[in-house]
Structure formats: C-alpha cells, structure tokens
Design a protein around this motif. Structure first.
Motif, PDB file in Angstrom:
ATOM      1  N   LEU A  46       0.831  -1.207   0.000  1.00 33.35           N
ATOM      2  CA  LEU A  46       0.000   0.000   0.000  1.00 33.35           C
ATOM      3  C   LEU A  46       0.864   1.255   0.000  1.00 33.35           C
ATOM      4  N   LEU A  47       1.903   1.252   0.822  1.00 29.91           N
ATOM      5  CA  LEU A  47       2.809   2.397   0.879  1.00 29.91           C
ATOM      6  C   LEU A  47       3.521   2.600  -0.450  1.00 29.91           C
ATOM      7  N   ASP A  57      -1.457  10.474   1.601  1.00 33.09           N
ATOM      8  CA  ASP A  57      -2.375  10.038   2.647  1.00 33.09           C
ATOM      9  C   ASP A  57      -3.018   8.726   2.219  1.00 33.09           C
ATOM     10  N   LEU A  58      -2.820   7.668   2.992  1.00 38.27           N
ATOM     11  CA  LEU A  58      -3.331   6.347   2.621  1.00 38.27           C
ATOM     12  C   LEU A  58      -4.852   6.306   2.496  1.00 38.27           C
ATOM     13  N   SER A  59      -5.556   7.173   3.214  1.00 34.01           N
ATOM     14  CA  SER A  59      -7.018   7.122   3.165  1.00 34.01           C
ATOM     15  C   SER A  59      -7.546   7.429   1.771  1.00 34.01           C
ATOM     16  N   ASN A  64     -10.630   4.603   3.996  1.00 28.47           N
ATOM     17  CA  ASN A  64     -10.855   4.436   5.436  1.00 28.47           C
ATOM     18  C   ASN A  64     -10.353   5.677   6.158  1.00 28.47           C
ATOM     19  N   ALA A  65     -11.272   6.430   6.765  1.00 29.28           N
ATOM     20  CA  ALA A  65     -10.897   7.686   7.427  1.00 29.28           C
ATOM     21  C   ALA A  65      -9.872   7.480   8.530  1.00 29.28           C
ATOM     22  N   SER A  66      -9.839   6.291   9.103  1.00 32.48           N
ATOM     23  CA  SER A  66      -8.880   6.040  10.181  1.00 32.48           C
ATOM     24  C   SER A  66      -7.460   5.975   9.679  1.00 32.48           C
ATOM     25  N   ASP A  67      -7.278   5.893   8.365  1.00 33.23           N
ATOM     26  CA  ASP A  67      -5.937   5.844   7.787  1.00 33.23           C
ATOM     27  C   ASP A  67      -5.360   7.231   7.522  1.00 33.23           C
TER      28      ASP A  67
END
Length: 402
Positions: A46-47, A57-59, A64-67
């Motif tokens: 993912l990174l 930003d991974l989200s 997923n907002a938590s990311d």
C-alpha cells in the motif's frame, strides 16, 4: 479500493505495467487488484502504491478515514547540502549590491562547465557539487542583474545552466516546490537569452522533473516542443545543438518506455541513435553527456519495458569505459541489476549492485530505483548472501520502511 487505485493511476497517465513495476510486481497483479479479484492486504505494498501515485495520505486509496494519520513517506532523502541551496534559491534578495568587480560571463560559464564535469566524474558528485551551487547561484543572479547587452545574454545562458545543474544535483532530495522553482528559472533564463540550445537544454531538465513527478504526457509535450525548436537548424547547427536534440530523443524514448509504449519508445531511440552517428566519435554533450554511447539508454528502454533478457544481452556487449560519466556508468549497472531482478536472479543483482556502488556511491545512495533494488535484495537475497546484502543496505542507507 481497486477502483480508486485505477482512477488515480489513469489520472496520472500511468500504464498498469509502469505502476506495477514501481511496486516490483507484474501488470496482472495490478489488474486483479483494480478489478477487485484480489484483495490488497500488505501495508508495505500500500505504501509503495501510494508513493508511486504521489499520494501522501493512505485514506485516499483505502477510503478508510482512520488511515488519515498513516502518512506516506515522500521519498525525499536527506542531504546536508540542501539547506544552503534552499537559502540561495528561495530567499533570493530583491536588492543586490553592486559587485566590486564587474562580473565576467565567460569566467562564470567556465565555473559552471567545471561543475558539470565534476557532476559526471566524481564518485561523491552530489556532495561536491551541492557545496559549489550556493555561490554559483548568487554570482549568476548578480551577473544578470548588473550586465547588459551581449554580456547579459551570455550571463543568462550561464544562469540557466546553473539552475539546470541545481535541478540535477538536488533530484530526490529537494522538496517539490524547490524542484519546480529551479526548473522554471532555468527555462525562463534561457528564453530571456533567446538561445535555442539553452532553451532545449532547460526543456530537457523540465521534462525530467515532469516525468519523475508522474506527468509523462506533459514531459513528452515539453520535449517535443524543444525538438521542434532545434530541428530546423540541425544541418548547420553547432555540435552542442545536435547533442541536445539527440538527448531530447532519448529522454522521450525512456518516457515512452516507462509508460509501456514500446513502438514510440524505439521510434524516439532510433532518432537519437541517428543523431549520435552524425556526431564525431569523441563528441560528448557537456551536461547531458549525449554522444556515441547511446547503447546505455537502449538498456534502460529494454528494462523499463520489462524486456530483461534483451536488456541483459545488450549490456553484456557494452564496454562501460566508453561512457565519460561516472554517474552514467553507475546508473547503467543499476539498470542491469534491475534486469536481473526482473528475472528473479538476486545473486546476480547483488553482485552488480556492488559494482554500481563502487562506481558511484552517491548515485546509488540517492537514486530511488537503485535504493529499491538494494531494499529488495536486503529482504529477499539468498540466505548465504544475506550478510553481503545487509552490508550494502547499510552503506546505501536503506531502512526496513524504505
């Protein structure tokens, strides 16, 4: 998630093969991810995808907002020479005092040319050139400010060269805003000088920035426009005009190859090859080092097209000593190592990367493609070679997260 990845990839003009290759995977793997046939669970992958897509930003990818807090590394590497260069470029004074001695454009250009030679000859080219750049930038800016007529025009050409060299020396260590400012000033100075060769060279530099920031279509547009500017003069042009024209063709070839456009890549490489044949055997363009050694770029095109067997076969026939640039020699060995990795031969890749590091330590240490190879070897080298892979990774400064 797959739909978001596909939308991000297409918005950046990237092919599946290019994006997958940047993650050390094949296009079929990415196709299954994008279609939802395969779940992406690896945080490391993912990174890698986020970095390749220039997403911080991974989200944005996961939805997923938590990311949100999972910030993706920018890929910019630390170098002690950058702060002084940043200061010289980004805090340019509006008022410059009259120099005690009138600037000499010829002397200034000589210092720039010498710095380009240092860039191509030193094993520690980035450190040594970065130490020279702050004074060069300030002196070139002052020369343009206080000269006039033909002398100012010559100073503007030198200023454009200084900013091109700055872009080269700060690649992968400068934040995006500095890279864009430097590229724009190089092109503006060349245009103000009304020098087609300088404009084309600045366009070659801008094309590099655009390509490395995932704007391949814009990179190709800039390169094509610069080629159109030079082409009418090729028959009677000085050697350096033909040299930069040839370098532009090879730039386009690599850009097309990274996008998986094989036919266009080889069409442009052939044009560059024809220009190289028209130049004297000993000719080398002072900054791009374009000359007869176009086979080096041919290896890159094959590798970017994931034609590892052809790339390695060609590399076997190349004598690295014909390339008058330590930096380019090191990059050739990196391309060969990438070819071995594509074939799954990590033993050969490790041996070649050690040669690359011995040839140009800072080229390996500060080039993302080289660091990716070293990181892969550190994690996946054959058991018997892991101590050697770990030692190389330590020298290059590759961490587990990199």
């Amino acid at each position: 998630m797959g739909e978001r990845i596909r939308a991000l990839r297409e918005s950046r003009g990237m092919s599946r093969s290019v994006l997958a290759g940047m993650c050390n995977r094949g296009p079929d793997w990415l196709k299954k991810i994008e279609s939802g046939d395969r779940e992406l669970r690896s945080h490391t992958l993912l990174l890698k995808l986020a970095a390749a897509l220039s997403v911080s930003d991974l989200s944005v990818i996961t939805g997923n907002a938590s990311d949100v807090a999972a910030t993706v590394p920018t890929g910019r590497l630390n170098h002690p020479g950058l702060p002084r260069i940043w200061d010289a470029v980004m805090t340019r004074p509006l008022l410059i005092g009259q120099p005690a001695v009138p600037p000499d454009p010829a002397q200034l250009q000589g210092r720039v040319d010498q710095s380009w030679r240092l860039w191509h000859s030193s094993e520690h080219n980035r450190t040594e050139v970065c130490a020279l750049l702050p004074d060069l930038i300030r002196d070139a800016e002052a020369a343009v400010r206080f000269l006039d007529g033909d002398a100012r025009r010559a100073a503007r050409v030198a200023l454009s060269d200084v900013y091109r060299l700055t872009g080269q020396a700060t690649a992968y260590i400068a934040p995006a805003e500095l890279a864009w400012v430097v590229a724009d000033r190089a092109l503006t100075a060349a245009q103000d000088a009304d020098d087609p060769s300088a404009i084309a060279a600045a366009a070659w530099n801008l094309g590099n920035i655009l390509r490395e920031t995932a704007y391949p279509e814009e990179a190709l547009r800039v390169v094509v426009e610069a080629s159109d500017l030079i082409r009418p003069h090729l028959e009677t042009a000085p050697e350096d005009w033909r040299g930069i024209y040839g370098a532009l063709q090879l730039h386009a070839a690599v850009t097309y190859a990274r996008d998986g456009a094989e036919g266009d890549a080889w069409r442009c490489w052939d044009k560059g090859n024809q220009v190289a044949k028209s130049l004297p055997v000993s000719y080398v363009h002072p900054s791009t080092v374009f000359g007869r050694a176009v086979d080096f770029h041919q290896v890159s095109v094959h590798t970017d097209l994931r034609k590892a067997q052809k790339a390695l076969g060609l590399a076997d026939e190349i004598d690295p000593e014909i390339m008058p640039s330590t930096e380019r020699k090191a990059r050739l060995w990196v391309e060969v190592a990438r070819g071995h990795l594509q074939r799954g031969d990590r033993t050969a890749a490790l041996m070649v990367m050690k040669i690359a590091y011995q040839t140009g330590a800072e080229t390996v240490r500060f080039t993302p493609s080289a660091r990716h190879v070293v990181a892969d070897l550190w994690r996946k080298a054959p058991r018997a070679l892991r101590p050697e892979a770990a030692q190389l990774a330590e020298l290059v400064g590759v961490s587990e997260a990199g």
